[in-house]
Design a protein around this motif. Structure first.
Motif, mmCIF file in Angstrom:
data_model
loop_
_atom_site.group_PDB
_atom_site.id
_atom_site.type_symbol
_atom_site.label_atom_id
_atom_site.label_comp_id
_atom_site.label_asym_id
_atom_site.label_seq_id
_atom_site.Cartn_x
_atom_site.Cartn_y
_atom_site.Cartn_z
ATOM 1 N N SER A 54 0.240 4.069 -1.635
ATOM 2 C CA SER A 54 1.526 3.986 -2.320
ATOM 3 C C SER A 54 2.507 5.004 -1.736
ATOM 4 C CB SER A 54 1.316 4.230 -3.823
ATOM 5 O OG SER A 54 2.525 4.128 -4.523
ATOM 6 N N ARG A 95 10.198 3.683 2.436
ATOM 7 C CA ARG A 95 11.399 3.180 1.767
ATOM 8 C C ARG A 95 12.461 4.270 1.663
ATOM 9 N NH1 ARG A 95 9.107 0.124 -1.977
ATOM 10 N NH2 ARG A 95 8.962 1.779 -3.515
ATOM 11 N N GLU A 112 6.873 -3.262 -9.453
ATOM 12 C CA GLU A 112 6.102 -2.697 -10.571
ATOM 13 C C GLU A 112 5.811 -3.772 -11.618
ATOM 14 O OE1 GLU A 112 7.126 1.087 -12.105
ATOM 15 O OE2 GLU A 112 7.244 2.020 -10.127
ATOM 16 N N ARG A 122 -5.477 4.544 -3.563
ATOM 17 C CA ARG A 122 -4.277 3.771 -3.918
ATOM 18 C C ARG A 122 -3.030 4.650 -3.859
ATOM 19 N NH1 ARG A 122 -0.516 1.949 -7.179
ATOM 20 N NH2 ARG A 122 -0.442 -0.277 -7.717
HETATM 21 O O1 LIG Z 1 4.893 -1.552 -3.642
HETATM 22 C C1 LIG Z 1 5.764 -0.672 -3.527
HETATM 23 O O2 LIG Z 1 6.911 -0.936 -3.139
HETATM 24 C C2 LIG Z 1 5.444 0.713 -3.865
HETATM 25 O O3 LIG Z 1 6.251 1.603 -3.702
HETATM 26 C C3 LIG Z 1 4.104 1.002 -4.476
HETATM 27 C C4 LIG Z 1 4.200 1.186 -5.993
HETATM 28 C C5 LIG Z 1 2.738 1.187 -6.507
HETATM 29 O O4 LIG Z 1 2.131 2.261 -6.530
HETATM 30 O O5 LIG Z 1 2.218 0.090 -6.787
HETATM 31 C C6 LIG Z 1 4.838 2.487 -6.292
HETATM 32 C C7 LIG Z 1 6.154 2.600 -6.623
HETATM 33 C C8 LIG Z 1 7.024 1.434 -6.771
HETATM 34 O O6 LIG Z 1 7.935 1.604 -7.820
HETATM 35 C C9 LIG Z 1 6.285 0.164 -6.867
HETATM 36 C C10 LIG Z 1 4.960 0.064 -6.574
#
Ligand SMILES: O=C(O)C(=O)C[C@]1(C(=O)O)C=C[C@@H](O)C=C1
Length: 93
Positions: A43, A50, A63, A39
């Protein structure tokens, strides 16, 4: 230490049950740790894409979705688990 001592059981039969079940738990924990590492790698791909595009590492609305998913499945402790998972995947914020 005997099997009785390490398991806390009071009978050899219970000690056998506990020893066998602990082996299964250890194997499950290894799989869970592997899934957490997988995971985190996925991630990292998202976060990298991004950031490279000029965005921020963290996406709070996503999140909230992740936290809700775990809370619906596991109840209140699910939220704490998801927060720990998120910290493992994106670091502390
Ligand atoms: O889904 C995303 O946009 C991610 O960056 C993955 C993830 C996660 O690990 O679930 C990690 C950081 C973000 O703040 C939100 C979610």
């Amino acid at each position: 230490m005997t099997a009785l001592d390490v398991t806390g059981a009071r009978t050899p039969e219970a000690a056998d049950v506990i020893t066998g079940a602990r082996e299964r738990i250890d194997a499950l924990d290894d799989r869970i740790i592997g899934l957490i590492q997988e995971r985190a790698a996925v991630s990292a791909v998202i976060q990298e894409a991004r950031i490279t595009s000029g965005g921020r590492r963290v996406n709070l609305s996503r999140e909230m979705e992740v936290l809700g998913h775990y809370r619906e499945a596991l109840g209140k402790p699910g939220t704490a688990l998801a927060m720990t998972l998120l910290e493992l995947c994106r670091g502390r914020i």
